[in-house]
Design an enzyme around this catalytic site. Structure first.
Site, short mmCIF file in Angstrom:
data_model
loop_
_atom_site.label_atom_id
_atom_site.label_comp_id
_atom_site.label_asym_id
_atom_site.label_seq_id
_atom_site.Cartn_x
_atom_site.Cartn_y
_atom_site.Cartn_z
N ASN A 76 31.21 19.85 62.87
CA ASN A 76 31.43 18.53 63.49
C ASN A 76 30.10 17.77 63.50
OD1 ASN A 76 31.42 16.50 65.55
ND2 ASN A 76 33.35 17.33 66.29
N ASP A 109 29.58 14.56 64.60
CA ASP A 109 29.60 13.38 65.48
C ASP A 109 28.20 13.01 65.99
OD1 ASP A 109 32.34 13.38 65.32
OD2 ASP A 109 32.68 14.17 67.33
N HIS A 110 27.44 14.05 66.35
CA HIS A 110 26.19 13.74 67.06
C HIS A 110 25.05 13.29 66.15
CE1 HIS A 110 28.21 14.45 70.67
NE2 HIS A 110 28.49 15.71 70.38
N ARG A 158 20.12 3.81 68.49
CA ARG A 158 19.12 2.82 68.10
C ARG A 158 19.69 1.70 67.23
NH1 ARG A 158 13.57 3.67 67.99
NH2 ARG A 158 12.99 4.55 69.98
N HIS A 191 35.16 12.99 65.11
CA HIS A 191 36.07 12.44 66.12
C HIS A 191 35.85 10.93 66.14
CE1 HIS A 191 37.50 12.67 70.61
NE2 HIS A 191 38.18 11.80 69.90
N ARG A 210 36.41 8.11 68.03
CA ARG A 210 36.83 7.81 69.40
C ARG A 210 37.25 6.34 69.51
NH1 ARG A 210 35.18 11.80 73.35
NH2 ARG A 210 35.97 10.28 74.81
N ARG A 251 31.90 5.40 70.06
CA ARG A 251 30.55 5.65 70.58
C ARG A 251 29.65 6.36 69.57
NH1 ARG A 251 31.65 10.20 75.20
NH2 ARG A 251 33.08 8.62 75.95
N HIS A 252 30.27 7.08 68.61
CA HIS A 252 29.42 7.70 67.58
C HIS A 252 29.95 7.40 66.17
CE1 HIS A 252 32.31 10.88 68.45
NE2 HIS A 252 31.65 11.34 69.51
N GLU A 280 39.53 14.03 64.04
CA GLU A 280 40.02 14.20 65.42
C GLU A 280 40.31 12.83 65.99
OE1 GLU A 280 37.22 18.06 66.50
OE2 GLU A 280 36.89 16.16 67.51
N THR A 339 32.42 14.34 76.75
CA THR A 339 33.02 14.91 75.55
C THR A 339 34.47 15.26 75.90
OG1 THR A 339 32.84 16.69 73.91
CG2 THR A 339 32.20 17.26 76.15
N THR A 340 35.23 15.72 74.91
CA THR A 340 36.65 16.01 75.18
C THR A 340 36.79 17.03 76.31
OG1 THR A 340 36.90 15.76 72.81
CG2 THR A 340 38.82 16.55 74.01
N GLU A 368 44.51 23.93 67.66
CA GLU A 368 43.11 24.32 67.86
C GLU A 368 43.01 24.68 69.34
OE1 GLU A 368 40.00 21.82 66.22
OE2 GLU A 368 38.63 22.46 67.80
N HIS A 388 35.12 23.99 70.55
CA HIS A 388 34.54 23.25 71.67
C HIS A 388 33.60 24.13 72.47
CE1 HIS A 388 33.86 20.20 74.66
NE2 HIS A 388 34.40 19.37 73.79
N GLY A 389 32.36 23.70 72.53
CA GLY A 389 31.35 24.39 73.33
C GLY A 389 30.82 25.67 72.71
N GLY A 449 30.11 21.73 66.62
CA GLY A 449 29.28 20.55 66.39
C GLY A 449 27.97 20.57 67.13
N HIS A 450 28.02 20.34 68.44
CA HIS A 450 26.82 20.09 69.24
C HIS A 450 25.73 21.14 69.03
CE1 HIS A 450 24.46 19.74 73.01
NE2 HIS A 450 24.66 18.45 72.81
N1 PXP Z 1 37.04 20.68 68.49
C1 PXP Z 1 37.45 19.55 69.11
C2 PXP Z 1 38.92 19.25 69.14
C3 PXP Z 1 36.53 18.64 69.67
O1 PXP Z 1 36.98 17.53 70.29
C4 PXP Z 1 35.16 18.93 69.56
C5 PXP Z 1 34.16 17.94 70.10
O2 PXP Z 1 34.29 16.73 69.44
C6 PXP Z 1 34.77 20.12 68.90
C7 PXP Z 1 35.73 20.99 68.40
C8 PXP Z 1 33.33 20.49 68.75
O3 PXP Z 1 32.78 20.75 70.00
P1 PXP Z 1 31.24 21.04 70.14
O4 PXP Z 1 30.52 19.78 69.74
O5 PXP Z 1 31.08 21.37 71.58
O6 PXP Z 1 30.92 22.18 69.22
#
Ligand code: PXP
Length: 248
Positions: A9, A11-12, A20, A45, A47, A51-52, A72, A102-103, A153, A193-194, A215-216
């Site tokens: 992922n 996104d970040h 910026r 994602h 959104r 935002r990203h 997403e 976040t979600t 998921e 997630h996480g 992702g993060h």
């Molecule tokens: N899966 C889903 C459905 C998510 O919404 C996210 C965050 O956008 C992730 C996975 C990835 O989560 P993380 O950035 O915490 O790894």
């Protein structure tokens, strides 16, 4: 031997760009590097508040990536129309609240069953694979089956967040049970997630998991691994400029 797919992922990367209003760092470049390093898919994602990731990122990613785009998105008419227009290979419906960082939590398929079923139908009839991001609850899994989603998921956020090892084990057992329950009902089972470098292995050990979306933690690690090279490059450019210094 099975191989669990890794959806990266990005996104970040866009979060840093949007902070910026620059045109760097470019999520497309990050996606191409992730693929070269072994990512099996790229997840973003889009959104509602943008935002990203921006709409133009989706078009650019679709042209550039060689693996598979997983979009997403919230279950809204606007997002469904966007997916029908852009046709990513995979769409994952997630809940969305404007103020959240976040979600937070999975999609409540059970109380929104008709809406989710119609959304799945529209995208799957147009050739996209649809997954539903849900908590590790049997009732939500059964509702996902009734919605005829191909995949789910499982939300690993609670497992990732709890600090207490006993409570974390309880969350892990819930996920293990949910994966088997969903697999037995014919669903493709992804999770995410996480997840980070310390907590991913317990999840990767679970049978029947098809893909993890992360992702993060990967973006955070990439910044640390890249810091030395990034500072060196700036130092070298400054020194080279300084060598050409003209006395005023
Ligand atoms: N899966 C889903 C459905 C998510 O919404 C996210 C965050 O956008 C992730 C996975 C990835 O989560 P993380 O950035 O915490 O790894």
């Amino acid at each position: 031997m099975r191989k669990i797919l890794l959806g990266v992922n990005i996104d970040h990367i866009a979060t840093i760009r949007q902070a910026r209003g620059t045109n760097y760092p470019n999520p497309v470049e990050a996606a191409v590097l992730a693929e070269a390093a072994g990512a099996d898919g790229i997840t973003v994602h889009l959104r509602e508040d943008r935002r990203h990731i921006q709409d133009y990122d989706i078009y650019a990613l679709q042209k550039a990536i060689k693996t598979r785009l997983n979009l997403e998105m919230a279950v809204t008419d606007k997002m469904i129309d966007f997916a029908l227009k852009t046709k990513p290979a995979h769409c994952c419906f997630v809940p969305e609240k404007r103020a959240e960082l976040t979600t937070e939590g999975g999609l409540d398929v059970l109380t929104n069953e008709v809406k989710v079923r119609l959304a799945c139908e529209k995208l799957q009839n147009a050739g996209m694979e649809v997954s539903l991001f849900i908590d590790a609850h049997e009732a939500q899994i059964e509702a996902a089956v009734r919605c005829k989603a191909k995949a789910i998921e499982i939300h690993t956020g609670q497992y990732a967040e709890v600090a207490d090892p006993t409570l974390q084990h309880i969350e892990l057992v819930k996920i293990i049970h949910a994966v088997k329950f969903a697999h037995d009902r014919g669903l493709i089972v992804n999770a995410g997630h996480g997840l980070h470098y310390e907590n991913v292995q317990a999840i990767a050990k679970i049978s029947f998991i098809n893909e993890l979306n992360i992702g993060h933690a990967i973006i955070a690690k990439a910044m640390m691994i890249g810091m030395r090279e990034a500072v060196k490059e700036m130092r070298n450019l400054m020194d080279a400029g300084n060598d050409k210094c003209q006395k005023l």
